[in-house]
Structure formats: structure tokens, C-alpha cells
Design a protein around this motif. Structure first.
Motif, mmCIF file in Angstrom:
data_model
loop_
_atom_site.group_PDB
_atom_site.id
_atom_site.type_symbol
_atom_site.label_atom_id
_atom_site.label_comp_id
_atom_site.label_asym_id
_atom_site.label_seq_id
_atom_site.Cartn_x
_atom_site.Cartn_y
_atom_site.Cartn_z
ATOM 1 N N ASP A 62 -1.772 3.295 8.615
ATOM 2 C CA ASP A 62 -2.194 4.067 7.438
ATOM 3 C C ASP A 62 -3.498 4.828 7.689
ATOM 4 O O ASP A 62 -4.361 4.922 6.810
ATOM 5 C CB ASP A 62 -2.368 3.139 6.231
ATOM 6 C CG ASP A 62 -1.113 2.345 5.947
ATOM 7 O OD1 ASP A 62 -0.024 2.946 5.948
ATOM 8 O OD2 ASP A 62 -1.204 1.122 5.732
ATOM 9 N N MET B 137 -3.575 -8.734 4.062
ATOM 10 C CA MET B 137 -3.960 -7.651 3.159
ATOM 11 C C MET B 137 -2.737 -6.900 2.642
ATOM 12 O O MET B 137 -1.743 -6.738 3.344
ATOM 13 C CB MET B 137 -4.885 -6.671 3.892
ATOM 14 C CG MET B 137 -6.169 -7.317 4.416
ATOM 15 S SD MET B 137 -7.156 -6.190 5.416
ATOM 16 C CE MET B 137 -6.195 -6.163 6.934
ATOM 17 N N TRP B 138 -2.834 -6.443 1.408
ATOM 18 C CA TRP B 138 -1.856 -5.541 0.785
ATOM 19 C C TRP B 138 -0.459 -6.145 0.661
ATOM 20 O O TRP B 138 0.533 -5.442 0.656
ATOM 21 C CB TRP B 138 -1.774 -4.214 1.551
ATOM 22 C CG TRP B 138 -3.101 -3.614 1.816
ATOM 23 C CD1 TRP B 138 -4.044 -3.260 0.888
ATOM 24 C CD2 TRP B 138 -3.674 -3.317 3.082
ATOM 25 N NE1 TRP B 138 -5.161 -2.766 1.499
ATOM 26 C CE2 TRP B 138 -4.962 -2.782 2.858
ATOM 27 C CE3 TRP B 138 -3.222 -3.451 4.388
ATOM 28 C CZ2 TRP B 138 -5.800 -2.385 3.879
ATOM 29 C CZ3 TRP B 138 -4.053 -3.052 5.411
ATOM 30 C CH2 TRP B 138 -5.321 -2.531 5.164
ATOM 31 N N THR B 139 -0.364 -7.461 0.579
ATOM 32 C CA THR B 139 0.931 -8.110 0.424
ATOM 33 C C THR B 139 1.096 -8.615 -1.010
ATOM 34 O O THR B 139 0.118 -8.866 -1.713
ATOM 35 C CB THR B 139 1.094 -9.292 1.390
ATOM 36 O OG1 THR B 139 -0.048 -10.142 1.301
ATOM 37 C CG2 THR B 139 1.237 -8.807 2.818
ATOM 38 N N LYS B 140 2.340 -8.775 -1.397
ATOM 39 C CA LYS B 140 2.653 -9.255 -2.735
ATOM 40 C C LYS B 140 2.735 -10.773 -2.719
ATOM 41 O O LYS B 140 3.446 -11.358 -1.909
ATOM 42 C CB LYS B 140 3.985 -8.650 -3.200
ATOM 43 C CG LYS B 140 4.358 -9.013 -4.624
ATOM 44 C CD LYS B 140 5.657 -8.329 -5.023
ATOM 45 C CE LYS B 140 6.031 -8.684 -6.457
ATOM 46 N NZ LYS B 140 7.300 -8.030 -6.856
ATOM 47 N N GLU C 53 -9.756 -1.167 0.503
ATOM 48 C CA GLU C 53 -8.942 -1.739 -0.551
ATOM 49 C C GLU C 53 -8.318 -0.608 -1.380
ATOM 50 O O GLU C 53 -8.770 0.533 -1.342
ATOM 51 C CB GLU C 53 -9.812 -2.648 -1.431
ATOM 52 C CG GLU C 53 -9.053 -3.441 -2.484
ATOM 53 C CD GLU C 53 -7.958 -4.291 -1.893
ATOM 54 O OE1 GLU C 53 -6.830 -3.759 -1.785
ATOM 55 O OE2 GLU C 53 -8.228 -5.443 -1.542
ATOM 56 N N GLU C 54 -7.290 -0.960 -2.127
ATOM 57 C CA GLU C 54 -6.630 0.017 -2.992
ATOM 58 C C GLU C 54 -7.258 0.021 -4.381
ATOM 59 O O GLU C 54 -7.863 -0.951 -4.809
ATOM 60 C CB GLU C 54 -5.142 -0.320 -3.136
ATOM 61 C CG GLU C 54 -4.370 -0.354 -1.857
ATOM 62 C CD GLU C 54 -2.965 -0.913 -2.070
ATOM 63 O OE1 GLU C 54 -2.772 -1.629 -3.077
ATOM 64 O OE2 GLU C 54 -2.082 -0.640 -1.243
ATOM 65 N N MET D 257 0.839 -1.189 0.000
ATOM 66 C CA MET D 257 0.000 0.000 0.000
ATOM 67 C C MET D 257 0.874 1.238 0.000
ATOM 68 O O MET D 257 1.864 1.318 0.694
ATOM 69 C CB MET D 257 -0.894 0.025 1.234
ATOM 70 C CG MET D 257 -1.624 1.331 1.438
ATOM 71 S SD MET D 257 -2.684 1.265 2.879
ATOM 72 C CE MET D 257 -3.894 0.146 2.268
ATOM 73 N N TYR E 169 2.780 -5.599 6.537
ATOM 74 C CA TYR E 169 1.446 -6.167 6.340
ATOM 75 C C TYR E 169 1.434 -7.700 6.308
ATOM 76 O O TYR E 169 0.506 -8.297 5.766
ATOM 77 C CB TYR E 169 0.799 -5.619 5.055
ATOM 78 C CG TYR E 169 0.814 -4.123 4.980
ATOM 79 C CD1 TYR E 169 -0.010 -3.350 5.786
ATOM 80 C CD2 TYR E 169 1.689 -3.468 4.110
ATOM 81 C CE1 TYR E 169 0.016 -1.963 5.735
ATOM 82 C CE2 TYR E 169 1.731 -2.088 4.052
ATOM 83 C CZ TYR E 169 0.900 -1.337 4.868
ATOM 84 O OH TYR E 169 0.937 0.033 4.817
ATOM 85 N N LYS F 244 -6.641 -11.376 6.408
ATOM 86 C CA LYS F 244 -7.828 -10.920 5.682
ATOM 87 C C LYS F 244 -9.124 -11.308 6.385
ATOM 88 O O LYS F 244 -10.084 -10.539 6.403
ATOM 89 C CB LYS F 244 -7.815 -11.503 4.268
ATOM 90 C CG LYS F 244 -6.695 -11.008 3.380
ATOM 91 C CD LYS F 244 -6.720 -11.713 2.032
ATOM 92 C CE LYS F 244 -5.575 -11.276 1.150
ATOM 93 N NZ LYS F 244 -5.546 -12.006 -0.149
ATOM 94 N N HIS G 279 -6.486 5.900 5.028
ATOM 95 C CA HIS G 279 -7.823 5.302 5.054
ATOM 96 C C HIS G 279 -8.913 6.330 5.320
ATOM 97 O O HIS G 279 -10.095 6.049 5.068
ATOM 98 C CB HIS G 279 -7.887 4.202 6.116
ATOM 99 C CG HIS G 279 -7.165 2.957 5.730
ATOM 100 N ND1 HIS G 279 -7.540 2.165 4.682
ATOM 101 C CD2 HIS G 279 -6.052 2.367 6.256
ATOM 102 C CE1 HIS G 279 -6.718 1.132 4.570
ATOM 103 N NE2 HIS G 279 -5.807 1.233 5.519
ATOM 104 N N ARG H 58 -7.406 5.001 -1.941
ATOM 105 C CA ARG H 58 -8.349 4.085 -1.305
ATOM 106 C C ARG H 58 -9.588 3.944 -2.179
ATOM 107 O O ARG H 58 -10.016 4.886 -2.857
ATOM 108 C CB ARG H 58 -8.729 4.582 0.076
ATOM 109 C CG ARG H 58 -9.749 5.701 0.082
ATOM 110 C CD ARG H 58 -10.317 5.952 1.468
ATOM 111 N NE ARG H 58 -11.478 6.825 1.407
ATOM 112 C CZ ARG H 58 -12.238 7.133 2.443
ATOM 113 N NH1 ARG H 58 -11.957 6.637 3.628
ATOM 114 N NH2 ARG H 58 -13.280 7.918 2.316
#
Length: 676
Positions: A85, A490-493, A354-355, A1, A642, A649, A89, A365
């Protein structure tokens, strides 16, 4: 993120080192405590919440027993809660700009710590941390600092992310301990260091909080004041029959000095009482203030609130993690724990989104895709028909768990703590709460029956919470570690390969293991580390041996690791960089355990570090550093942002519920509509 930079200053939830200029309504004489337990002299209360000795500062924390230098304060450390964040948000949908401070109400900002100070700097891109107990309740007095605070530990209390529906629902950061800077006398108010920037960066009453230089100027003023009274600088002349003014006149003059318009930090550093001012003229303001910061232990027993009736242990409730257990017998109607509160006017400020890609190609966001709420909301109280949330920040109260039928305690509003609890707030509309940025309310956990030492304390979180938890249990499904491609948070690769049979492993496991060799890049091709781990090296890429080549080339530097340059003890910043382990070799100086500890453990390493530097107006330059003989203590593992359990999640989120008869009617949504 991608989130905006959010540099919070450390604060504390007691909230407030504020001197006489403040006009808060938190100050009043404390009344008798009608429902305190009878204290066992063999197991005395170690910490009390009581009216601060600092004028107009509300509550303070006091030592119920003496503590030796370096001794841990209290029985156990405190819990820590990340808020991540938050500006991002709460930013307007479709933009990358954050809202201004006043656009959303989150008073915990004034009580938070910088994440690196708690050992949580790598958990998210923008992370502030709320710590209960000693991380929130004590005041700050720069001349009387007597408590040093440490980082928190990470332990999920057996809530495995692959097998437990409780994983991610409770904070894994706990035992954030505090120790005595010096010997502390029983009855002393306990003071922690907010740092001068905490006050200098804030407006309002904080403009007048004295910092170190303020006391030096105040002491110089007192010497001039003494000469005014007796016509000399001789301390022997400071006796009543040589004074130019009577005691009554001195009192009036000192009152004028202290209350004169346009107050300053220096004037606020002066003693409050005119007699104390005389004593401090040829002495030290600090000595006077230390004397005034000590209350009789008997007074604390009568007028204070014991903070250590409960401690955390493994809960008896399935999937609950830690619970709160009684340290002593608590009689029916007795105090289990005080619960000063930070209020949140609108619970939507805790929403997480979510992004999506914005109009300018930036990450913003997605206002239509709320995916989670901040973890700290699980520790707040609210009501289904209200936007208000209440966070109790006393020691160990976050560990009090739920049982719908066999609970042995309940919450009540405090009735004898006017130094912190403003009862009139309970009849004010939510719009009033939204204007308040400091704590001004307190509840208490009260025993519904006799509670025995070692017994777990339980309350009823309410029907709505129970229904939400039952629904979570119904829908939650276990997952095997082999199917974890770093896709549970969440928000991980996503990783390209499975993380194997061991799954997610915390960095502490590797950092505490100094004997197992760290794998080289070649070894990791066969047996990689979990994709959530990153190896970091303490090396100085601005080392004196480094120099720049022409921009067409990639500068390459090879040198030996040197502690004086790479890991200096007095460095203003830590030189820590992502690195690759290229080679491992035996430490020939390590022949036994003693030598191993002294020389940096069993192995030395060669590491490769790639960095990008901005070189004046020329532009960015890529550099590669190969550093040899790096000791183990200069290498650490971190978890990527994250990836901890707090970001799972499908983790459970729901605030606890206050009963209808206890929750203020003025805060209900129906009441708000009537008043609009």
C-alpha cells in the motif's frame, strides 16, 4: 485497509537492459579485484557479478559454472520483501488519491515484481515485492533468455509470533529459486524475462529497448544492408574482394547507422560491431549476440565479484531467524559478498499509517498516527543524521546478522567496479539522489579476519540499532494463542471467537496436506479453521451452463465440476473464488496412491460459491453456484490480507547504521542545511 489500485510491472535491480542510446555514467572498464578470495577448484564460484555484455547496461550476472536445463541456478533461492500500500501511505493526508509517481522517491518500484508472480498476491490489497539476487541483479535480453524464475516459499525460521520478539522483524519469504531454461555454458551472462510491458510502460532509455518484433525488423534491414554492400542477396558474395566498401568505410557507415539521431528499438537490435553485422546478414542476430554474451571464466575470476560465498541457514543469534554462512574459506581482507545498492532519498517514504474516515466517508491515512514502517527497512542501511537509506540487493546479503562485539566482517565502498559504482555520487547532495531512479552505488562486505567454511558471517549494525533492539526486547511480551482473536496484526478484522490453542497457521500447511479431508461448513461450526484462513475454489462462474434469471430472484446453478472449463491449462486468468464446502464424499476411483494422485486425491467435494455480476446496464446480479465432484487439487487455502507475520503490530523495525567515517558527509542533514 482500502488502498488505490497499484499495478506494478516486474522489474529487476540490475536494472537495466539498456542499449547504446543510454548516456548513463555506469560504464567503464572493470579493474582488478585486489581482495578476492583464492578460489578452491573443487568448490568453484557458481555466480559472478560483473560488467554486463550489454553496452551501457551496468552490472550483469554470469554463470561461473555450467548449468543443465532445468537445473537450479546457484546454491539456494533468494529472499523476498513485500512493500504494501505504498501509494496509499504516501498520499496527501485527508485524501484518498495517491501521489503522482514523482511526489515521493522510491526507486525500488523499478526493481519490483508483481506479487502474484512470487506467490504473495493475497498478502495485502496492494503489494509489490522486492527480490534480492536473481530477482534484482540480472538483465533482460528477449532473444537470449536463459533463466526461469519461480515463486518464493514461506517459512518464519522458527520465529513464532506468540513466543519470539524476532517474529515479524525478518522476511518469512525465502528460497525464491531460478532454473535454467536451457543448457548454460560457463561464462554466460544470465538473462531473465522482465516482460515487454516492463519496458513499454517506461520512458527514457527504456523507450529504445528491443522487444521480439524489433529483432525481426532488424534482421530484414540487415538483408537490405548486405545487398547494398555487394549488389546481391547471395551469401557467397559477402567476401572482402566483392565488397563495394573497404573495411574502414564499412565501419564508418555502420557507426553512422548505429548513432544516427532519433534511434528506434529496431536499430538498437542491430549488432554493435560492423563485422558482426556482416556475419548476421545471412545468419541470425541471436547467434552473434549469444557469442558476445559469454565471458571467459578466468576473466570473471579476475574482474568479477563472486556472489555465492554465503548461503542462508538457521542463525546462531537468538531471535534472528536465518543467517549467512560461508560456503568456502574467506581470507582476511577477502570479499564476502558484493552489495550493489538501491538508494532511497527520504526514509519517511517507508512510513505506514493508521486509517481514519475522511470527509467523504472514505478510508484515508491518518497523518498523525504512524504505526509502523515497511518491513524492507530492516534490511537497509542509513544514518541517524540523514534521511537516506541504502538497500543492498545481492544474493543472500540480507541474511548477514549483527553482533556488537564478535563481528567478523564490515562494509566498505567498492573501489574497483566503475561499471556500477559512481563514486562522485558520494559527494552529491540528497537532492541529486532524489533525481536518480536507477542503481548507481555499490558497497562490499569484507572479511575482518579469516572466515572458515560453515562459519556465520556477522557485522555490527551500529549503536543506534542495538539500543532500539534492546528497547524492543524490554517491552515485548509473549501472548498465548488462545488470546489471538486475529488482533495481532494491523488492519485486520477481529474474529468473534478465539483462534484456539494452535493459533495462526499458514495456508501452506493445509495446501501441502492433500490427505487430511477439508472440513465442511457443518464441521467448522464445531471446529473452525483459524479466522485468517479462507477457502478458495477453482471454478468458472461463467461456465456455459450458467444463465441469468430475472433480477427479482437469486439465480441458482447446480452442475458437475469439469476441468476443461473450471481449470483449463491454457486459461488467460485463473478462476478462483471464495467458497464453502457443503459436502465431502469418497473418491470411488481412488483405490491406491497412484489412482489417488491421478484422480484428485481421496475425496471429492460439493462447494457453494456466491458471486455478484455486473450485467450490462441492468445492474448487479447475485448468483449462487453449487458445484459437485470438485477434486482436492481445485481447492486451496489462502491467508487473508494483513495476517502474516510481516504485519504484526509490535514487530521490530530499524534500519542498520553505517559508521560515521563511511557515511557520506554530503548526505547528512547538517550538510543539507548549509547547502540550502
Amino acid at each position: 485497509m482500502v488502498a488505490p489500485t497499484f499495478n506494478l510491472q516486474r522489474s529487476a535491480a540490475a536494472c537495466v537492459f539498456v542499449l547504446v542510446s543510454c548516456s548513463w555514467s555506469l560504464v567503464a572498464d572493470s579493474a582488478d579485484n585486489d581482495h578476492d578470495h583464492v578460489e578452491d577448484d573443487s568448490n568453484p564460484c557458481q555466480l559472478y557479478l560483473a560488467k554486463s555484455t550489454i553496452p551501457n547496461a551496468g552490472l550483469g550476472v554470469f554463470a561461473g559454472t555450467s548449468f543443465r536445463e532445468d537445473e537450479m541456478i546457484g546454491r539456494v533461492g533468494d529472499a523476498a520483501f513485500p512493500t504494501v500500500d505504498q501509494d496509499w501511505h504516501n498520499s496527501p493526508e485527508g485524501t484518498s488519491n495517491t501521489k503522482s509517481e514523482g511526489d515521493y522517491h522510491w526507486p525500488l518500484t523499478n526493481y519490483d515484481w508483481n506479487a502474484p508472480d512470487i506467490g504473495m498476491g493475497a498478502e495485502a490489497e496492494d503489494n509489490s515485492v522486492t527480490v534480492t539476487g536473481f530477482g534484482a541483479a540480472p538483465n533482460c535480453h528477449f532473444r537470449l533468455l536463459n533463466v526461469h524464475e519461480h515463486a518464493a516459499s514461506y517459512d518464519n525460521a522458527g520465529l513464532d509470533r506468540y513466543t519470539s520478539p524476532g517474529a515479524g522483524a525478518s522476511t518469512p519469504w525465502f528460497n525464491r529459486t531460478s532454473t535454467a531454461i536451457k543448457d548454460i555454458e560457463a561464462g554466460s551472462e544470465l538473462f531473465v524475462d522482465y516482460g515487454p510491458n516492463w519496458f513499454l510502460s517506461r520512458e527514457g532509455p527504456f523507450d529504445l529497448v528491443p522487444v521480439s518484433s524489433s529483432f525481426e525488423k532488424a534482421q530484414a534491414f540487415l538483408r537490405k544492408y548486405g545487398k547494398l554492400l555487394v549488389g546481391s542477396n547471395n551469401r557467397n558474395d559477402l567476401v572482402e574482394d566483392k565488397m563495394a566498401l573497404s573495411d574502414e568505410a564499412q565501419r564508418d557507415l555502420w557507426n553512422i547507422i548505429k548513432t544516427f539521431p532519433y534511434p528506434t528499438r529496431e536499430r538498437q537490435a542491430l549488432p554493435q560491431d560492423h563485422k558482426d553485422a556482416i556475419r548476421a546478414i545471412h545468419g541470425d542476430i541471436q547467434v552473434i549476440e549469444k557469442e558476445n554474451s559469454i565471458r571467459a571464466v578466468e576473466d570473471l575470476k579476475e574482474n568479477g565479484k563472486c556472489m555465492d560465498n554465503i548461503v542462508p541457514r538457521q542463525s546462531n543469534i537468538p531471535h534472528a531467524g536465518r543467517g549467512a554462512f560461508a560456503t568456502r574459506f574467506i581470507a582476511k581482507g577477502g570479499l564476502v559478498a558484493p552489495a550493489p545498492l538501491v538508494h532511497i532519498a527520504d526514509k519517511s517514504a517507508a512510513n505506514m499509517y493508521e486509517e481514519r474516515i475522511g470527509n467523504r466517508g472514505n478510508i484515508v491515512r491518518n497523518d498523525t498516527a504512524m504505526i509502523q514502517r515497511q518491513l524492507i527497512t530492516n534490511y537497509m542501511f542509513g544514518h541517524p543524521n540523514s534521511t537516506v537509506l541504502l538497500f543492498p540487493y545481492s544474493s543472500n546479503v540480507p541474511y548477514i546478522n549483527h553482533h556488537s562485539t564478535e563481528y567478523n566482517a564490515e562494509l566498505r565502498w567498492a573501489t574497483d567496479a566503475p561499471w556500477i559504482h559512481n563514486e562522485d555520487w558520494l559527494t552529491k547532495p540528497v537532492s541529486f539522489l532524489e533525481e536518480q531512479w536507477q542503481s548507481g552505488l555499490m558497497m562490499e562486505f569484507i572479511a575482518l579476519r579469516d572466515i572458515q567454511p560453515g562459519e556465520e558471517v556477522l557485522i555490527n549494525y551500529g549503536d543506534d540499532w542495538q539500543k532500539a533492539w534492546d528497547e524492543h526486547l524490554k517491552n515485548w511480551k509473549p501472548i498465548s494463542p488462545e488470546s489471538d482473536y486475529n488482533n495481532l496484526t494491523m488492519w485486520t478484522k477481529l474474529s468473534k471467537a478465539s483462534n484456539g490453542k494452535d493459533g495462526y497457521i499458514r495456508m501452506e500447511v493445509f495446501n501441502n496436506d492433500k490427505k487430511t479431508p477439508i472440513k465442511t461448513v457443518e464441521e467448522q461450526l464445531v471446529e473452525p479453521y483459524h479466522s485468517a484462513l479462507q477457502i478458495m475454489c477453482r471454478v468458472n462462474v461463467n461456465h456455459r451452463h450458467a444463465y441469468l434469471f430475472e433480477l427479482e430472484t437469486v439465480p441458482f446453478f447446480t452442475r458437475q465440476w469439469e476441468s476443461v472449463y473450471d481449470m483449463p491449462m491454457d486459461a488467460d486468468e485463473i478462476h478462483s473464488h471464495k467458497c464453502n464446502i457443503t459436502e465431502r464424499y469418497d473418491n470411488e476411483d481412488s483405490s491406491d496412491d497412484e489412482d489417488e494422485e491421478a484422480t484428485g486425491h481421496q475425496y471429492y467435494y460439493s462447494v457453494m460459491v456466491d458471486v455478484i455480476k455486473q450485467v450490462g446496464d441492468v445492474g448487479k446480479v447475485e448468483e449462487r453456484h453449487e458445484i459437485e465432484s470438485v477434486p482436492r487439487h481445485a481447492i486451496e487455502f489462502i491467508n487473508l490480507p494483513y495476517t502474516s507475520d510481516a504485519f504484526l503490530k509490535n514487530s521490530f523495525r530499524h534500519e542498520m547504521q553505517l559508521p560515521n567515517g563511511m557515511f557520506p558527509k554530503a548526505w547528512m542533514e547538517e550538510e543539507q542545511k548549509v547547502n540550502e
